[in-house]
Design a protein around this motif. Structure first.
Motif, PDB file in Angstrom:
ATOM      1  N   ILE A  40       0.842  -1.209   0.188  1.00  8.12           N
ATOM      2  CA  ILE A  40       0.210   0.018  -0.085  1.00  8.12           C
ATOM      3  C   ILE A  40       1.079   1.382  -0.050  1.00  8.12           C
ATOM      4  N   ILE A  41       1.883   1.138   0.979  1.00  8.68           N
ATOM      5  CA  ILE A  41       2.760   2.524   1.136  1.00  8.68           C
ATOM      6  C   ILE A  41       3.894   2.561  -0.015  1.00  8.68           C
ATOM      7  N   LEU A  42       4.561   1.437  -0.431  1.00 11.57           N
ATOM      8  CA  LEU A  42       5.693   1.425  -0.979  1.00 11.57           C
ATOM      9  C   LEU A  42       5.737   0.554  -2.692  1.00 11.57           C
ATOM     10  N   GLY A  43       4.572  -0.319  -2.605  1.00 11.88           N
ATOM     11  CA  GLY A  43       4.533  -1.043  -3.533  1.00 11.88           C
ATOM     12  C   GLY A  43       4.532  -0.556  -5.142  1.00 11.88           C
ATOM     13  N   LYS A  44       5.384  -1.284  -6.099  1.00 11.03           N
ATOM     14  CA  LYS A  44       5.187  -0.742  -7.298  1.00 11.03           C
ATOM     15  C   LYS A  44       3.660  -0.712  -7.903  1.00 11.03           C
ATOM     16  N   GLU A  45       3.402   0.363  -8.494  1.00  8.55           N
ATOM     17  CA  GLU A  45       2.177   0.790  -9.059  1.00  8.55           C
ATOM     18  C   GLU A  45       0.992   0.839  -7.913  1.00  8.55           C
ATOM     19  N   GLY A  46       1.632   0.760  -6.756  1.00  7.24           N
ATOM     20  CA  GLY A  46       0.582   0.997  -5.612  1.00  7.24           C
ATOM     21  C   GLY A  46       0.137   2.427  -5.260  1.00  7.24           C
ATOM     22  N   PRO A  47      -0.782   2.534  -4.533  1.00  6.11           N
ATOM     23  CA  PRO A  47      -1.301   3.920  -4.482  1.00  6.11           C
ATOM     24  C   PRO A  47      -0.346   4.974  -3.877  1.00  6.11           C
ATOM     25  N   GLY A  48       0.781   4.414  -3.053  1.00  6.43           N
ATOM     26  CA  GLY A  48       1.791   5.355  -2.661  1.00  6.43           C
ATOM     27  C   GLY A  48       2.684   5.780  -3.827  1.00  6.43           C
ATOM     28  N   ASP A  68      -6.845   8.779  -1.079  1.00  3.48           N
ATOM     29  CA  ASP A  68      -8.359   8.269  -0.971  1.00  3.48           C
ATOM     30  C   ASP A  68      -7.922   6.554  -1.117  1.00  3.48           C
ATOM     31  N   GLN A  69      -7.390   6.459  -1.976  1.00  2.00           N
ATOM     32  CA  GLN A  69      -7.076   4.871  -2.242  1.00  2.00           C
ATOM     33  C   GLN A  69      -6.498   3.940  -1.113  1.00  2.00           C
ATOM     34  N   GLN A  70      -5.377   4.757  -0.966  1.00  2.00           N
ATOM     35  CA  GLN A  70      -4.702   4.135   0.131  1.00  2.00           C
ATOM     36  C   GLN A  70      -5.385   4.032   1.660  1.00  2.00           C
ATOM     37  N   GLY A  71      -6.214   4.878   1.922  1.00  2.58           N
ATOM     38  CA  GLY A  71      -6.995   4.850   3.048  1.00  2.58           C
ATOM     39  C   GLY A  71      -8.054   3.740   2.890  1.00  2.58           C
ATOM     40  N   LYS A  72      -8.663   3.684   1.964  1.00  2.00           N
ATOM     41  CA  LYS A  72      -9.497   2.577   1.465  1.00  2.00           C
ATOM     42  C   LYS A  72      -8.770   0.950   1.649  1.00  2.00           C
ATOM     43  N   GLU A  73      -7.669   1.114   1.198  1.00  2.00           N
ATOM     44  CA  GLU A  73      -6.756  -0.052   1.297  1.00  2.00           C
ATOM     45  C   GLU A  73      -6.417  -0.715   2.752  1.00  2.00           C
TER      46      GLU A  73
END
Length: 172
Positions: A40-48, A68-73
Motif C-alpha cells: 500500500i505504501i511502497l509497492g510498485k504501481e500501488g497508491p503510494g 483516498d485509495q490508500q485509505g480504502k486499502e
C-alpha cells in the motif's frame, strides 16, 4: 488400562498440535498484513507510488485520489485483521490489538498527506501575503506530521514487542 493412557496421550498431542497450527496460521495472517501494508505504501504501481508520481507532475487531484485509495486499502487491511480469531491462541489478542493500532496509525499518517497536498495546491494560486500565510501553514502541517510519525514509531515498537512475545509463547 495402558490403552487408555495411550489414547489420552494421543488426544493430548493432537489437541496441542491443533493449537500450534492455529497460532501458526494466525502468525502467517499477521505477516501477510505486513506485506500488504508495504504494498500500500511502497509497492510498485500501488497508491503510494501513484501519489508520488502525481505530486511530481503537480497533479494534486490525482494525488488526492491516490490518498483516498490508500485509505480504502488500509481500511480493508484493518477490517481483515479485526476478523482474525484469537481464540485458544496464547498472546494472540495482544498481538492483534498491537497490529490494529499500528496499521491505524499508518493509515492516519498517510491520510495526513491530504492536508499537505491541499495546501500545496493552494500555494499554486496565491501571491504575496497570502502566499506567506499558506507557506506558514505548510510548516505547521509538517510539525503535525512529525507527531504522527512519532506515534507510528511507538505503535511499531509495541507491535514488534507483541510479535516477539507471541512467538516466544507459541514456540516459534
Amino acid at each position: 488400562m495402558r490403552f487408555g493412557i495411550y489414547i489420552t496421550a494421543f488426544l493430548f498431542i493432537i489437541i496441542t498440535s491443533c493449537e500450534s497450527s492455529k497460532a501458526a496460521d494466525f502468525k502467517e495472517s499477521i505477516n501477510q498484513s505486513e506485506r500488504r501494508a508495504f504494498k500500500i505504501i511502497l509497492g510498485k504501481e500501488g497508491p503510494g507510488e501513484k501519489k508520488l508520481n502525481c505530486l511530481v507532475k503537480e497533479d494534486y487531484k490525482g494525488a488526492l485520489t491516490a490518498v483516498d485509495q490508500q485509505g480504502k486499502e488500509f481500511d480493508i487491511l484493518i477490517n481483515d485483521i479485526k476478523k482474525l480469531s484469537t481464540k485458544g491462541i496464547p498472546n494472540g489478542e495482544s498481538l492483534k490489538t498491537a497490529s490494529l493500532e499500528y496499521y491505524q496509525s499508518l493509515k492516519e499518517l498517510h491520510g495526513f498527506d491530504r492536508k499537505e497536498i491541499e495546501q500545496q495546491a493552494l500555494l499554486q494560486t496565491l501571491n504575496n501575503n497570502k502566499l506567506k500565510e499558506a507557506q506558514n501553514n505548510l510548516i505547521i502541517l509538517a510539525r503535525q506530521k512529525k507527531m504522527l510519525y512519532t506515534a507510528v514509531y511507538e505503535k511499531e515498537a509495541l507491535f514488534h514487542t507483541a510479535a516477539k512475545n507471541f512467538e516466544a509463547v507459541n514456540d516459534f
